[in-house]
Enzyme design. Structure first.
Site, PDB file in Angstrom:
ATOM      1  N   HIS A  29       6.799 -24.764  83.624  1.00 50.93           N
ATOM      2  CA  HIS A  29       7.514 -24.257  84.804  1.00 50.93           C
ATOM      3  C   HIS A  29       7.701 -22.746  84.698  1.00 50.93           C
ATOM      4  O   HIS A  29       8.706 -22.277  84.155  1.00 50.93           O
ATOM      5  CB  HIS A  29       8.876 -24.938  84.911  1.00 50.93           C
ATOM      6  CG  HIS A  29       8.802 -26.432  84.987  1.00 50.93           C
ATOM      7  ND1 HIS A  29       8.577 -27.227  83.877  1.00 50.93           N
ATOM      8  CD2 HIS A  29       8.910 -27.271  86.047  1.00 50.93           C
ATOM      9  CE1 HIS A  29       8.555 -28.501  84.253  1.00 50.93           C
ATOM     10  NE2 HIS A  29       8.753 -28.562  85.567  1.00 50.93           N
ATOM     11  N   PRO A 118      17.453 -33.115  81.950  1.00 52.42           N
ATOM     12  CA  PRO A 118      18.119 -33.794  83.065  1.00 52.42           C
ATOM     13  C   PRO A 118      19.099 -32.800  83.711  1.00 52.42           C
ATOM     14  O   PRO A 118      20.054 -32.353  83.072  1.00 52.42           O
ATOM     15  CB  PRO A 118      18.854 -34.957  82.383  1.00 52.42           C
ATOM     16  CG  PRO A 118      18.122 -35.162  81.079  1.00 52.42           C
ATOM     17  CD  PRO A 118      17.704 -33.777  80.664  1.00 52.42           C
ATOM     18  N   HIS A 264       7.164 -23.075  90.915  1.00 50.19           N
ATOM     19  CA  HIS A 264       8.143 -23.863  90.147  1.00 50.19           C
ATOM     20  C   HIS A 264       7.555 -24.565  88.924  1.00 50.19           C
ATOM     21  O   HIS A 264       8.020 -24.352  87.810  1.00 50.19           O
ATOM     22  CB  HIS A 264       8.824 -24.911  91.051  1.00 50.19           C
ATOM     23  CG  HIS A 264       9.551 -25.966  90.279  1.00 50.19           C
ATOM     24  ND1 HIS A 264      10.865 -25.833  89.915  1.00 50.19           N
ATOM     25  CD2 HIS A 264       9.133 -27.156  89.763  1.00 50.19           C
ATOM     26  CE1 HIS A 264      11.229 -26.895  89.202  1.00 50.19           C
ATOM     27  NE2 HIS A 264      10.202 -27.716  89.099  1.00 50.19           N
ATOM     28  N   GLU A 412      33.570 -40.293  85.096  1.00 49.09           N
ATOM     29  CA  GLU A 412      32.960 -40.877  83.903  1.00 49.09           C
ATOM     30  C   GLU A 412      31.765 -40.070  83.406  1.00 49.09           C
ATOM     31  O   GLU A 412      31.574 -39.879  82.199  1.00 49.09           O
ATOM     32  CB  GLU A 412      32.526 -42.331  84.160  1.00 49.09           C
ATOM     33  CG  GLU A 412      33.676 -43.315  84.350  1.00 49.09           C
ATOM     34  CD  GLU A 412      34.221 -43.324  85.764  1.00 49.09           C
ATOM     35  OE1 GLU A 412      33.634 -42.635  86.637  1.00 49.09           O
ATOM     36  OE2 GLU A 412      35.223 -44.017  86.019  1.00 49.09           O
ATOM     37  N   PHE A 438      31.895 -49.705  83.722  1.00 55.30           N
ATOM     38  CA  PHE A 438      31.629 -48.369  84.275  1.00 55.30           C
ATOM     39  C   PHE A 438      30.801 -47.502  83.333  1.00 55.30           C
ATOM     40  O   PHE A 438      30.532 -46.341  83.628  1.00 55.30           O
ATOM     41  CB  PHE A 438      32.937 -47.675  84.654  1.00 55.30           C
ATOM     42  CG  PHE A 438      33.743 -48.458  85.654  1.00 55.30           C
ATOM     43  CD1 PHE A 438      33.126 -49.040  86.752  1.00 55.30           C
ATOM     44  CD2 PHE A 438      35.102 -48.649  85.492  1.00 55.30           C
ATOM     45  CE1 PHE A 438      33.856 -49.795  87.666  1.00 55.30           C
ATOM     46  CE2 PHE A 438      35.836 -49.400  86.400  1.00 55.30           C
ATOM     47  CZ  PHE A 438      35.215 -49.982  87.496  1.00 55.30           C
ATOM     48  N   HIS A 462      37.602 -54.284  78.384  1.00 56.72           N
ATOM     49  CA  HIS A 462      37.384 -55.230  79.480  1.00 56.72           C
ATOM     50  C   HIS A 462      35.899 -55.595  79.479  1.00 56.72           C
ATOM     51  O   HIS A 462      35.165 -55.340  80.418  1.00 56.72           O
ATOM     52  CB  HIS A 462      37.846 -54.647  80.817  1.00 56.72           C
ATOM     53  CG  HIS A 462      39.317 -54.346  80.837  1.00 56.72           C
ATOM     54  ND1 HIS A 462      39.906 -53.451  79.981  1.00 56.72           N
ATOM     55  CD2 HIS A 462      40.325 -54.847  81.596  1.00 56.72           C
ATOM     56  CE1 HIS A 462      41.208 -53.417  80.216  1.00 56.72           C
ATOM     57  NE2 HIS A 462      41.492 -54.257  81.179  1.00 56.72           N
ATOM     58  N   HIS A 474      33.726 -55.879  88.279  1.00 56.27           N
ATOM     59  CA  HIS A 474      34.395 -55.383  87.078  1.00 56.27           C
ATOM     60  C   HIS A 474      34.003 -56.161  85.820  1.00 56.27           C
ATOM     61  O   HIS A 474      34.567 -55.943  84.760  1.00 56.27           O
ATOM     62  CB  HIS A 474      35.913 -55.436  87.262  1.00 56.27           C
ATOM     63  CG  HIS A 474      36.439 -54.315  88.112  1.00 56.27           C
ATOM     64  ND1 HIS A 474      35.904 -54.017  89.343  1.00 56.27           N
ATOM     65  CD2 HIS A 474      37.428 -53.410  87.892  1.00 56.27           C
ATOM     66  CE1 HIS A 474      36.558 -52.981  89.850  1.00 56.27           C
ATOM     67  NE2 HIS A 474      37.482 -52.594  88.987  1.00 56.27           N
ATOM     68  N   ARG A 520      39.950 -57.522  77.038  1.00 53.98           N
ATOM     69  CA  ARG A 520      41.229 -57.458  77.728  1.00 53.98           C
ATOM     70  C   ARG A 520      42.135 -58.581  77.222  1.00 53.98           C
ATOM     71  O   ARG A 520      43.341 -58.436  77.129  1.00 53.98           O
ATOM     72  CB  ARG A 520      40.978 -57.648  79.227  1.00 53.98           C
ATOM     73  CG  ARG A 520      42.249 -57.744  80.019  1.00 53.98           C
ATOM     74  CD  ARG A 520      41.987 -58.126  81.477  1.00 53.98           C
ATOM     75  NE  ARG A 520      43.262 -58.253  82.148  1.00 53.98           N
ATOM     76  CZ  ARG A 520      43.582 -59.249  82.948  1.00 53.98           C
ATOM     77  NH1 ARG A 520      42.711 -60.194  83.217  1.00 53.98           N
ATOM     78  NH2 ARG A 520      44.771 -59.305  83.505  1.00 53.98           N
TER      79      ARG A 520
HETATM   80  C1  LIG Z   1      18.358 -35.291  86.830  1.00 51.18           C
HETATM   81  C2  LIG Z   1      17.030 -34.680  87.133  1.00 51.18           C
HETATM   82  N1  LIG Z   1      16.422 -35.009  88.280  1.00 51.18           N
HETATM   83  C3  LIG Z   1      15.199 -34.506  88.563  1.00 51.18           C
HETATM   84  C4  LIG Z   1      14.575 -33.668  87.691  1.00 51.18           C
HETATM   85  C5  LIG Z   1      13.169 -33.171  87.971  1.00 51.18           C
HETATM   86  N2  LIG Z   1      13.237 -31.721  88.319  1.00 51.18           N
HETATM   87  C6  LIG Z   1      12.964 -30.774  87.415  1.00 51.18           C
HETATM   88  S1  LIG Z   1      13.180 -29.247  88.013  1.00 51.18           S
HETATM   89  C7  LIG Z   1      13.588 -29.844  89.540  1.00 51.18           C
HETATM   90  C8  LIG Z   1      13.933 -28.902  90.656  1.00 51.18           C
HETATM   91  C9  LIG Z   1      15.006 -28.009  90.242  1.00 51.18           C
HETATM   92  O1  LIG Z   1      15.200 -26.997  91.148  1.00 51.18           O
HETATM   93  P1  LIG Z   1      15.887 -25.698  90.640  1.00 51.18           P
HETATM   94  O2  LIG Z   1      16.980 -26.028  89.732  1.00 51.18           O
HETATM   95  O3  LIG Z   1      16.234 -24.902  91.832  1.00 51.18           O
HETATM   96  O4  LIG Z   1      14.782 -24.996  89.784  1.00 51.18           O
HETATM   97  P2  LIG Z   1      13.744 -23.883  90.248  1.00 51.18           P
HETATM   98  O5  LIG Z   1      12.724 -24.553  91.108  1.00 51.18           O
HETATM   99  O6  LIG Z   1      14.501 -22.866  90.999  1.00 51.18           O
HETATM  100  O7  LIG Z   1      13.155 -23.393  88.968  1.00 51.18           O
HETATM  101  C10 LIG Z   1      13.581 -31.219  89.545  1.00 51.18           C
HETATM  102  C11 LIG Z   1      13.906 -32.048  90.716  1.00 51.18           C
HETATM  103  C12 LIG Z   1      15.251 -33.356  86.504  1.00 51.18           C
HETATM  104  N3  LIG Z   1      14.719 -32.564  85.587  1.00 51.18           N
HETATM  105  N4  LIG Z   1      16.488 -33.852  86.268  1.00 51.18           N
END
Ligand SMILES: Cc1ncc(C[n+]2csc(CCOP(=O)(O)OP(=O)(O)O)c2C)c(N)n1
Ligand SMILES: [Mg+2]
Length: 685
Positions: A29, A118, A264, A412, A438, A462, A474, A520
């Protein structure tokens, strides 16, 4: 004074190195590192306090790349600022065995503070780092020493800002006034599918202001002087966390891709890299750093090392001034647990009468908190039910960061990710708590704890349909199988107070994530002769036995008592039974073959597992011919005793299922093919 020329050159170096490494890898990226290079160059060359010679230096600021897809930004910085990440590693970006995996991985590459990828998780972990930092400082007097005032710099993109965990965590951080947090929002209006206008039109700055954050705006964060001004303002705390909303262009510098979503997530292409170099007047050969940039960064590193050395000296004086305090500090940093913890917790456990395991956990926790100063956590608004508060521990909050009980609020996911950040801060053993069902809301955080091998303890109560009246929403069913399926997570479901104490000792002495599953409803303690056999660290042990047994009942948690009751009935019918408590499948599987064979001998072909949850996975212990008793459907709303009866979770119900499975009547026999009753050959016909 900012050395504008050199900072710009450093930023360009980050851009080109990132683009080249991604091009060589044929994946990655480039847009984010190129767009954020100016911010990063200003931050790292002027503000960030760190020590490349000792990446774990206690006095450091933290740099959290929440937008983990921009990993080449961090790797370029670690290369330039002498973290030992050499050029060969940048050339091996995303390749097998390299120190430069696709997304930053904690524990894999020096200088990576947290595993990210993530989106939003880095931001939320940073909030946990701040919580742990505050608490440690307040408990040890470091808060008044001027020695422990490091900032936590987070880089987040649009994706982080869209994710729900960020909202939860930002709300919590604003409430807690965690002003060491300085978040750079890479406001480039681009994500994968195009302009963010297609899905994201809110006013992020207004949202953060409402969360009690200070908003600093930078209308052009590709201008290093404007970045410098924004950072100077951000460094001067007003008591709130800060978000710098920085307008950038994704892929900055690449003439045909700048500002476009095509920058990107794919390599720029050789032609565009050539155009980038021309556009930046960049002359250094591929995968090299110009001498002046090298010297500029080396100079900063030398300054930082000197600062760190001076800090180390002052810190040593601080420790020397008060031996008790030094000892306390060490207990946080080493997360010290006394060697006799298990005996002490067992002595504290309420084993005189039937007690819900959540309640015995609450009692044991008091002792654990007394013995382990580093133990620190809270609940997502359920502490009265999950019994996870440290009595007289005080409430953690803006008026008392020394308080031991964190109110995470009904958040959470933020709680789970904060716990990760707390562990990453290296000054506590974090725990967090909610109803077991949860845990789905924080599952991604548990996964990240496991990937990073973080010592986080989850108190989930629980733990089955025995919740009763609250009904199917639950009542956890599949959650236990889900947790067991995560590599590196230890799940412990203790049978009663005796096992709870041993489970807590095991959890405190672990070095990765541990889940405690608690009831519980009340559970009878073991008779003293059985209690002495309890050793949760082995994962399973025999609790009731008979010579020449021909059936093994294998149960966890609340079902151990049920198995003991069923065994009694079976013996009345002359079936010889062994009962095994298996609080933890994972711990049992870690034992040597001899022990496993001793508890579950392979010559016994009739094994029955009993657990008030999905039976998924129990075949591993019962064998394909064994019987797995559980609940492979959702629960229901009714008093739990009624549910137990309806679902067959009574001694009589268990015996009936066992008989149905392992025996057959004459009429079940058909022709010469043998038995068709489904007894899997155990009926003896
Ligand atoms: C939870 C999660 N969902 C989806 C992705 C896949 N993903 C990686 S980058 C991206 C877009 C992110 O956009 P942005 O933060 O604006 O990054 P930019 O394009 O500006 O570098 C996605 C959807 C991920 N890494 N984590
Ligand atoms: Mg973006």
């Amino acid at each position: 004074m900012l050395n504008v020329e050199m900072v710009k050159k450093t930023a360009d170096t980050i851009r080109v190195l990132s683009a080249e490494a991604i091009q060589k890898a044929k994946s990655g990226h480039p847009g984010m590192p190129m767009g954020c290079a100016d911010y990063a160059a200003v931050l790292w060359s002027k503000y960030l306090r760190h020590n490349p010679a000792n990446p774990n230096w206690l006095g450091r600021d933290r740099f959290v790349l929440s937008a983990g897809h921009g990993s080449m930004l961090l790797y370029s910085l670690l290369h330039l600022f002498e973290y030992g990440l050499d050029m060969e590693e940048l050339k091996s970006f995303r390749q097998w065995g390299s120190l430069t995996p696709g997304h930053p991985e904690y524990g894999h590459t020096d200088g990576v503070e947290v595993t990210t990828g993530p989106l939003g998780s880095g931001f939320s972990s940073a909030v946990g780092m701040a919580i742990a930092k505050r608490h440690f400082a307040a408990r040890t007097g470091l808060d008044k020493s001027g020695l422990y005032d490091g900032k936590i710099f987070v880089v987040s993109g649009d994706g982080c800002m869209m994710e729900g965990c960020t909202s939860e965590s930002a709300s919590l951080a604003g409430h807690l006034k965690l002003d060491e947090l300085i978040v750079f929002y890479d406001d480039n209006n681009i994500s994968i599918e195009g302009n963010t206008a297609i899905a994201f039109t809110e006013d992020v700055a207004a949202r953060f202001a409402a969360y009690n954050w200070r908003v600093v705006r930078c209308d052009d964060a590709n201008d290093v002087e404007k970045v410098d001004a924004a950072l100077a303002e951000a460094m001067n705390s007003d008591g709130r966390p800060t978000i710098i909303v920085g307008k950038t262009k994704i892929g900055f510098g690449a003439p045909n891709k700048e500002g476009k979503s095509s920058a990107h997530g794919e390599p720029l292409g050789d032609e565009e890299i050539a155009a980038l170099r021309a556009n930046l007047n960049y002359t250094a050969a591929p995968f090299t750093v110009a001498d002046d940039v090298k010297a500029f960064c080396a100079n900063r590193v030398a300054e930082l090392k000197a600062e760190a050395a001076a800090w180390d000296k002052k810190y040593q004086e601080f420790l020397d001034a008060d031996a008790d305090r030094a000892k306390l500090i060490a207990s946080y940093i080493n997360q010290s647990v006394p060697a006799d913890i298990e005996a002490q917790l067992i002595a504290a456990a309420p084993v005189d009468k039937p007690t819900a395991s959540r309640a015995s956990s609450g009692v044991v926790l008091q002792k654990a908190a007394e013995l382990v100063p580093a133990l620190f956590g809270g609940a997502a608004d359920l502490a009265p039910s999950t019994k996870s508060n440290v009595k007289d521990g005080g409430e953690f909050g803006p008026d008392n960061y020394a308080g031991r009980n964190i109110h995470f609020g009904v958040r959470e996911f933020a709680m789970g990710l904060a716990a990760n950040g707390m562990a990453l801060n290296g000054t506590c053993i974090p725990y967090c708590s909610t109803f077991f069902v949860f845990c789905d809301y924080l599952k991604p955080a548990i996964r990240l704890a496991a990937i990073q091998n973080l010592h986080v303890i989850y108190i989930f109560t629980h733990d089955s349909f025995y919740v009763g009246e609250d009904g199917p929403t639950h009542e956890p069913i599949e959650q236990i199988a889900m947790l067991r399926s995560i590599p590196g997570v230890t799940v412990i479901r203790p049978a009663n107070a005796n096992e709870v104490a041993s489970a807590w000792a095991t959890a405190l002495q672990a070095d990765g994530p541990v889940v405690l599953l608690l009831t519980r409803q009340d559970l009878a303690p073991y008779a003293p002769e059985v209690a002495s056999k309890v050793d949760v660290s082995k994962g399973a042990f025999v609790v009731d036995d008979e010579e020449d047994f021909d059936l093994i009942l294998l149960a966890t948690g609340s079902e151990v008592n049920l198995a003991l009751g069923a065994a009694k009935l079976l013996r009345e019918e002359e079936v010889r039974v062994r009962v095994v408590s298996m609080p933890s499948q994972e711990l049992f599987l870690q034992q040597d073959y001899e022990y496993q064979e001793e508890v579950l001998p392979s010559y016994c072909g009739a094994v029955v597992s009993i657990e008030a949850a999905s039976t998924f996975g129990w075949e591993r212990f019962t064998g394909l011919d064994g019987l797995t008793i559980g609940l492979d459907h959702f629960g229901a709303s009714a008093p739990y005793k009624v549910l137990a009866d309806k679902f067959g979770f009574t001694p009589e119900g268990i015996v009936e299922q066992i008989k149905d499975y392992f025996s057959c009547d004459e009429e079940d026999l058909e022709g010469e093919g043998g038995c068709s009753c489904g007894c899997h050959g155990h009926c003896g016909e």
